[in-house]
Design an enzyme around this catalytic site. Structure first.
Site, PDB file in Angstrom:
ATOM      1  N   SER A   3       1.412  -1.643   0.165  1.00 51.99           N
ATOM      2  CA  SER A   3      -0.158   0.296  -0.009  1.00 51.99           C
ATOM      3  C   SER A   3       0.779   1.088   0.262  1.00 51.99           C
ATOM      4  O   SER A   3       1.874   1.352   0.802  1.00 51.99           O
ATOM      5  CB  SER A   3      -0.740   0.225   1.065  1.00 51.99           C
ATOM      6  OG  SER A   3      -1.685   1.121   1.448  1.00 51.99           O
ATOM      7  N   TYR A  61      -1.990  -0.485  10.379  1.00 50.26           N
ATOM      8  CA  TYR A  61      -2.345  -0.332   8.987  1.00 50.26           C
ATOM      9  C   TYR A  61      -0.788  -0.050   8.091  1.00 50.26           C
ATOM     10  O   TYR A  61      -0.022  -1.010   7.778  1.00 50.26           O
ATOM     11  CB  TYR A  61      -3.221   0.326   7.757  1.00 50.26           C
ATOM     12  CG  TYR A  61      -3.698  -0.334   6.820  1.00 50.26           C
ATOM     13  CD1 TYR A  61      -3.788  -1.560   6.224  1.00 50.26           C
ATOM     14  CD2 TYR A  61      -2.959   0.386   5.718  1.00 50.26           C
ATOM     15  CE1 TYR A  61      -3.934  -1.780   4.825  1.00 50.26           C
ATOM     16  CE2 TYR A  61      -3.824   0.306   3.808  1.00 50.26           C
ATOM     17  CZ  TYR A  61      -4.031  -1.529   3.844  1.00 50.26           C
ATOM     18  OH  TYR A  61      -3.715  -1.499   2.890  1.00 50.26           O
TER      19      TYR A  61
END
Length: 251
Positions: free
Chosen positions: A148, A161
């Site tokens: 990501s 995250y």
């Protein structure tokens, strides 16, 4: 006649290759599964939700060949069950797209149990599923990790995250060196803001469609095309990192 034989590098196809895709029933994983199946790869996917699995397999089988099962990759035994089933169906594995993830939030605002689960899926399962894939692979294989852009932007509000995806950055580079001499390539794709059910409820379908029209959100298919590019290079060529962002920033 103009000679063009040197105008392009070798482009190996995907027909007959055997691919597993974790989190392959929704979003980016589903888009990758459909595109690879359409190119002739045989596909085996996993996801947590039966209705999503049924939907994904229906679409995969419209364009190619594939199967899959429901598992929760936070559990190592479930991960092994997935790989055993994949080997039974495919007869081997030479492509692994490690993609399964769940939304994760700010550390200080997350309950202990949720923190443990998010770490288990978004980081630990990347290592365990990659390990399971690598153990089953021979020369000429490919591992692609879907990370990501959160690992680059590192914005507040989703520190769990960010930690997971930053860890995957380091993991990918080190693993690439470990497996290179075995002719197993390792690539990392870091998507930016991408439309998927992963973005619910903050960005419902109609809002996602509008942002995509505005060029402020990617389609999952954009990441699938990047995956296809990474997989269709000569063996001498390792596309080690791809970052795919929207042309315009999202609000």
């Amino acid at each position: 006649m103009t000679e063009l034989s040197d105008a392009h590098t070798q482009q190996p196809g995907l027909a007959g290759r055997k691919a597993i895709i974790t989190g392959g029933t929704t979003g980016i994983g589903r888009a990758i599964a459909v595109l690879l199946a359409s190119e002739g790869a045989r596909i085996f996917v996993c996801g947590r939700t039966p209705e999503h699995l049924d939907d994904a397999l229906k679409r995969i089988r419209e364009v190619g060949e594939g199967d899959g099962i429901n598992v929760d990759l936070a559990n190592r035994e479930e991960a092994e069950r997935f790989f055993d089933a994949a080997e039974d169906y495919l007869g081997g594995i030479d492509i692994a797209v490690i993609n399964a993830a769940v939304p994760a939030e700010a550390l200080a605002e997350t309950d202990d149990g949720d923190t443990d689960y998010q770490i288990a899926v978004d980081f630990a399962s990347y290592l365990t599923t990659t390990q399971a894939a690598a153990k089953r692979m021979k020369a000429g294989s490919d591992i692609i990790l879907i990370g990501s852009m959160s690992a680059v932007s590192r914005k507040g509000g989703n520190s769990i995250y960010v930690a997971a995806k930053s860890g995957i950055q380091g993991f990918a580079k080190s693993l690439r060196e470990e497996l290179a001499e075995q002719d197993i390539k390792v690539g990392l794709i870091e998507p930016g803001f991408t439309g998927a059910d992963f973005q619910y409820p903050e960005f419902p379908p109609e809002k996602q469609r509008e942002l995509i029209r505005q060029h402020r959100m990617l389609r999952a298919e954009d990441i699938a095309v990047s995956t296809h590019f990474m997989l269709t290079q000569p063996r001498r060529t390792a596309i080690s990192l791809m970052r795919v962002e929207t042309r315009l920033n999202h609000p």
